[in-house]
Design a protein around this motif. Sequence first.
Motif, mmCIF file in Angstrom:
data_model
loop_
_atom_site.group_PDB
_atom_site.id
_atom_site.type_symbol
_atom_site.label_atom_id
_atom_site.label_comp_id
_atom_site.label_asym_id
_atom_site.label_seq_id
_atom_site.Cartn_x
_atom_site.Cartn_y
_atom_site.Cartn_z
ATOM 1 N N VAL A 239 3.943 7.362 -11.470
ATOM 2 C CA VAL A 239 2.786 7.983 -12.108
ATOM 3 C C VAL A 239 2.575 7.420 -13.508
ATOM 4 N N PRO A 240 1.409 7.662 -14.114
ATOM 5 C CA PRO A 240 1.203 7.259 -15.510
ATOM 6 C C PRO A 240 2.241 7.893 -16.429
ATOM 7 N N PHE B 189 -3.394 8.918 -4.383
ATOM 8 C CA PHE B 189 -2.575 9.319 -3.238
ATOM 9 C C PHE B 189 -2.958 10.743 -2.868
ATOM 10 N N HIS B 190 -3.428 10.944 -1.657
ATOM 11 C CA HIS B 190 -4.018 12.241 -1.311
ATOM 12 C C HIS B 190 -3.269 12.997 -0.218
ATOM 13 N N ASP B 191 -2.053 12.584 0.063
ATOM 14 C CA ASP B 191 -1.314 13.268 1.133
ATOM 15 C C ASP B 191 -0.806 14.637 0.687
ATOM 16 N N TYR B 192 -0.646 14.818 -0.623
ATOM 17 C CA TYR B 192 -0.251 16.110 -1.181
ATOM 18 C C TYR B 192 -1.412 16.670 -1.995
ATOM 19 N N LYS B 193 -1.420 17.970 -2.194
ATOM 20 C CA LYS B 193 -2.500 18.594 -2.957
ATOM 21 C C LYS B 193 -2.354 18.332 -4.456
ATOM 22 N N PHE B 194 -1.139 18.019 -4.889
ATOM 23 C CA PHE B 194 -0.881 17.762 -6.306
ATOM 24 C C PHE B 194 -1.532 16.431 -6.701
ATOM 25 N N PRO B 195 -2.255 16.369 -7.839
ATOM 26 C CA PRO B 195 -2.920 15.113 -8.243
ATOM 27 C C PRO B 195 -1.898 14.031 -8.582
ATOM 28 N N VAL C 225 -11.954 4.643 -7.554
ATOM 29 C CA VAL C 225 -11.073 5.088 -6.479
ATOM 30 C C VAL C 225 -11.993 5.581 -5.367
ATOM 31 N N ASP C 226 -12.031 4.865 -4.254
ATOM 32 C CA ASP C 226 -13.003 5.151 -3.201
ATOM 33 C C ASP C 226 -12.507 6.294 -2.309
ATOM 34 N N TYR D 52 -6.095 6.210 -1.233
ATOM 35 C CA TYR D 52 -7.483 5.774 -1.312
ATOM 36 C C TYR D 52 -7.500 4.329 -1.807
ATOM 37 N N PRO D 53 -8.453 3.531 -1.358
ATOM 38 C CA PRO D 53 -8.578 2.181 -1.899
ATOM 39 C C PRO D 53 -8.987 2.224 -3.372
ATOM 40 N N VAL D 54 -8.497 1.260 -4.131
ATOM 41 C CA VAL D 54 -8.872 1.108 -5.527
ATOM 42 C C VAL D 54 -9.677 -0.180 -5.652
ATOM 43 N N ILE D 55 -10.863 -0.090 -6.250
ATOM 44 C CA ILE D 55 -11.773 -1.237 -6.345
ATOM 45 C C ILE D 55 -12.093 -1.488 -7.815
ATOM 46 N N ALA D 56 -11.885 -2.726 -8.238
ATOM 47 C CA ALA D 56 -12.161 -3.090 -9.631
ATOM 48 C C ALA D 56 -12.970 -4.374 -9.684
ATOM 49 N N GLU D 57 -13.844 -4.450 -10.675
ATOM 50 C CA GLU D 57 -14.550 -5.695 -10.956
ATOM 51 C C GLU D 57 -14.047 -6.211 -12.307
#
Length: 331
Positions: free
Chosen positions: A257-258, A285-291, A310-311, A320-325
């Motif tokens: 985590v950060p 990461f969305h498998d748990y309810k905790f952010p 974060v798509d 989730y996929p992370v998309i950056a330009e």
Amino acid sequence: MKIFRLIILILHVGILFLLLGSLLNAYVPPKIFPWFDLLSLGFPVLIILYIILTVFWVFSWKKRAFVFMLIGLPFINPVKRWVNFSTEKKESSGDIKIVSFNIKAGLMGKEEIQNYLKAQDADVILLQEDGGLEYPALKNYHRTQSNGFLTILTKHKLSNEKLIFSEDGGLPSGLQADIEINGRSYRFIDVYLYPFQFEKKMVKLNGNTEENEQKVKGVVKKLIPTFKIHQDQVKKIRTGIENSPYPVIIAGDFNSVPNSYEYYHLAEGLEDAFMTAGRGSATSFHDYKFPIRIDYVFSSKSLRATSYVVDRSVSISDHYPVIAEISLNGK
């Protein structure tokens, strides 16, 4: 009322010291004191409690409210690594589009993942936990050799690929490759730090106090050794960054985590694309309810992120996929 306020004050000071402890991850490695890394996992809860108690002192008309607000200023950037509410004007689109995605070996839909990646039409795709999949839908991409864990795909010229192993010689923690874009080379590093290997039932608490206590102990027993493994992996990845003759872009699933040791040391000298160009929550990461934010894109400071998303429109993995330009011309 005085006793109640004294208890609140003691609690507030205690939370402050725990938050300060999480900042020490920038200096203290897990092999010396892993508990600071553990604190980083609880940072969202701790900072929310800290803010609530600060508001309590404000409404209580106590001067200590201003003291806690002043002391809390160093936590602005640590908070922005989780949630960024910057109102900066959005820049023009970047020169290249990057997608980083832990696809969980395609267990939630191989065809859906390929269709999604094809639709993104990205310049560079960095995949983790790819399970050695083939990508027939991405025939126009050059691909690194399959190793079952990490894959880099790109429309551009690919060379000098190399797996990065930690000192224990276990699973690969990174895959680096040099990619030539518009006549210039850039080093991309696909990161996948050692996973904690949790299951939902291991972290889901119930009404049984004794059982919950055992679960907490079991989680800590998994966390501490993993933090120490990460220290070795981070060291090896840093070597790839520091020895690069080219600007560097690293992305992937850091399983950290950060404000963790891993975050501070992998981000050293680099720019966090989310903090530069992201908005809202960075939870990936969305498998748990905790952010939980464990997926990142960092780049050399000679480059600049112009967008970061974060798509959350797709659920074809537990990430989730992370998309950056990225603008290759810098600032």
